[in-house]
Design a protein around this motif. Structure first.
Motif, PDB file in Angstrom:
ATOM      1  N   GLN A  58       0.849  -1.176   0.000  1.00  0.00           N
ATOM      2  CA  GLN A  58       0.000   0.000   0.000  1.00  0.00           C
ATOM      3  C   GLN A  58       0.894   1.239   0.000  1.00  0.00           C
ATOM      4  O   GLN A  58       1.857   1.318   0.782  1.00  0.00           O
ATOM      5  CB  GLN A  58      -0.852   0.016   1.282  1.00  0.00           C
ATOM      6  N   ARG A 161     -12.922  -6.633   3.462  1.00  0.00           N
ATOM      7  CA  ARG A 161     -11.763  -6.375   2.595  1.00  0.00           C
ATOM      8  C   ARG A 161     -10.609  -7.351   2.784  1.00  0.00           C
ATOM      9  O   ARG A 161     -10.638  -8.252   3.589  1.00  0.00           O
ATOM     10  CB  ARG A 161     -11.265  -4.948   2.834  1.00  0.00           C
ATOM     11  N   ASP A 162      -9.552  -7.080   2.006  1.00  0.00           N
ATOM     12  CA  ASP A 162      -8.237  -7.726   2.092  1.00  0.00           C
ATOM     13  C   ASP A 162      -8.261  -9.204   1.665  1.00  0.00           C
ATOM     14  O   ASP A 162      -7.883 -10.098   2.430  1.00  0.00           O
ATOM     15  CB  ASP A 162      -7.656  -7.588   3.520  1.00  0.00           C
ATOM     16  N   GLU A 216      -8.769  -7.407  10.143  1.00  0.00           N
ATOM     17  CA  GLU A 216      -8.167  -7.002   8.875  1.00  0.00           C
ATOM     18  C   GLU A 216      -7.145  -8.049   8.423  1.00  0.00           C
ATOM     19  O   GLU A 216      -6.619  -8.822   9.221  1.00  0.00           O
ATOM     20  CB  GLU A 216      -7.487  -5.639   9.029  1.00  0.00           C
TER      21      GLU A 216
END
Ligand code: FRU
Length: 486
Positions: A58, A161-162, A216
């Motif tokens: 990221q 997500r992820d 996460e």
């Protein structure tokens, strides 16, 4: 501030072609991957492809704020020579315009596929999360193929997500981090026969019914024939005396995965993977039968602690760690290849009784392997001294407690981290010290602590307090990693 991609590309070239830039301030690290400018966070899409390690991450190349997340890429065959960072995914489509968020890679039939979350925020800040796919072909073209999953299932919020992909018996699985409508962290499993069309299988059932409000960056990987590790980064855990001392954690459980019933049976308790101040969102990939982990050196919502932002860059990545499974726990080892970073041996001695030993070093870019016999002393303290500031690491044999203390540093994050550490005969610390990052492995990787620090002076001295017998002390100066244009 850089405003366009042309400016960014030029700035990357200029940065790496001028050696003076690389050591532009005393906090620039030598052997940790970090960005020339902007904010770097989670490692993404880790894989080995075309004889190289691909390390995506990221990256906000426009500034030191958590926004406009791109995917950046460096590749390396040896963790010493890297390609210059480049931007490979830009947040500019309707399905990812709020950020190309984290995800994983899967190499299939010679093609590298990237899976990521397209984050989109509406006018009232409402969030949409799209799971997306990208194909990479060897002409350096990353081709966005669009959305695979356009919405979270019933019962969950859009904190969804992820994606990480794995294969089992010819079926592909995707694991995703999510939050329930009751605000509990969970992981979801999707499946696919062809890696293109995905269907929801269910929530991964575990005993962790109440472990934070969001999970996460989930990873599911096999540690032996029967067991898998489920590693993830839960948010919202209660701080305890010897654990969960950061704002957010990263850790794992080990159990037996039953994919038919989406169940993680018989699993261990959640255990943090790193006990330091600045470690989050690790990702694991398999290479030649070894599980290799890279973590982010940073922490969300603690931006003020990272003073390198004054120079326009922030955060970095841990060095690769091999994860070994033993006695229902994960041991971490520095990747063998990293020995090539050793430049010269500065110190090498065995079996020596000392009383307040100290050594001054010319550089803060070292590897230090220490084995201390503490049979005759109850406590041990090691100080990493930077003129009149220091970081202390102390161990109490009686209580089996290790404490890492940053309170004597003037700039950046402070505080202490305490954790339980059982030792047999001697205290073993394997330290990788870079200009503003430190990674320490204790007891052959039973525990690790990763931290960022921002000393005011380049002076460096290691001091071992108390009367102890040093079984072994080895110190190497380490090389700086190189970046070249791809
Ligand atoms: C973890 C994380 C991920 C998300 C990414 C955005 O640090 O919040 O869940 O995909 O960072 O940069």
């Amino acid at each position: 501030m850089l405003k366009s991609y042309e400016e960014i590309n030029q700035a990357i070239k200029n940065y790496y072609s001028n050696k003076n830039n690389i050591k532009s301030n005393i906090w620039r690290n030598n052997f940790h991957v970090e960005m020339p400018f902007g904010l770097m966070n989670d490692p993404n899409g880790l894989c080995y492809y075309d004889n190289k390690f691909y390390i995506f991450y990221q990256w906000n190349p426009f500034g030191c704020e958590h926004k406009t997340k791109h995917w950046g890429l460096v590749t390396t065959a040896d963790f010493i020579n890297f390609t210059n960072p480049e931007i490979v995914l830009k947040p500019e489509e309707w399905f990812d315009k709020g950020g190309c968020y984290s995800g994983g890679a899967y190499v299939k039939d010679g093609t590298l596929k990237l899976f990521y979350t397209g984050n989109v925020k509406g006018i009232n800040n409402e969030r949409k999360s799209y799971q997306c796919v990208v194909d990479y072909n060897k002409d350096w073209l990353f081709e966005k193929k669009g959305v695979l999953i356009d919405k979270e299932p019933e019962g969950y919020t859009s904190q969804f997500r992820d994606p990480m992909i794995f294969e089992n018996n010819g079926i592909y699985y995707m694991v995703l981090g999510v939050q329930t409508k009751e605000l509990k962290g969970r992981a979801l499993i999707y499946e696919s026969k062809d890696i293109n069309r995905w269907s929801f299988v269910g929530e991964l059932k575990t005993d962790m019914k109440d472990l934070g409000y969001m999970w996460e960056c989930p990873n599911l990987f096999r540690v032996n024939k029967d067991k898998v590790a489920f590693m993830f980064s839960p948010q919202g855990l209660k701080e305890e005396e010897f654990k969960h001392q950061n704002i957010y954690q990263s850790g794992y459980v080990i159990g037996e995965l039953n994919l038919d019933e989406v169940f993680l049976n018989n699993h261990t308790e959640f255990k943090e993977i790193d006990m330091g101040f600045d470690f989050y969102a690790p990702q694991v990939f398999n290479h030649k039968g070894k599980n290799i982990m890279i973590g982010w050196i940073g922490m969300p919502d603690k931006d003020k602690e990272y003073l390198s932002s004054e120079y326009g860059w922030m955060f970095g990545m841990t060095m690769p760690r091999v994860l070994e499974y033993k006695d229902n726990a994960i041991y971490q080892k520095p990747l063998e290849l990293l020995k090539e970073l050793r430049e010269s041996k500065i110190v090498d001695f065995k079996s020596q009784y000392v009383d307040n030993y100290s050594i001054k070093l010319d550089s803060r870019t070292i590897e230090c392997n220490l084995d201390l016999d503490i049979n005759n002393s109850d406590n041990m303290e090691l100080k990493l001294k930077f003129k009149d500031e220091h970081i202390s690491i102390s161990y109490s044999k009686k209580d089996e407690i290790c404490i890492v203390d940053r309170n004597n540093m003037e700039l950046g994050g402070k505080g202490v981290r305490k954790f339980k550490l059982k030792i047999d005969k001697s205290l073993k610390m394997h330290m990788f010290i870079d200009n503003s990052f430190i990674e320490i492995y204790y007891q052959d990787g039973l525990e690790t602590t990763t931290l960022a620090y921002f000393p005011k002076s380049d002076d460096f001295e290691i001091e071992i307090k108390n009367k102890v017998k040093i079984n072994k002390l080895q110190i190497w100066s380490l090389r700086r990693i190189n970046y070249v244009e791809s």
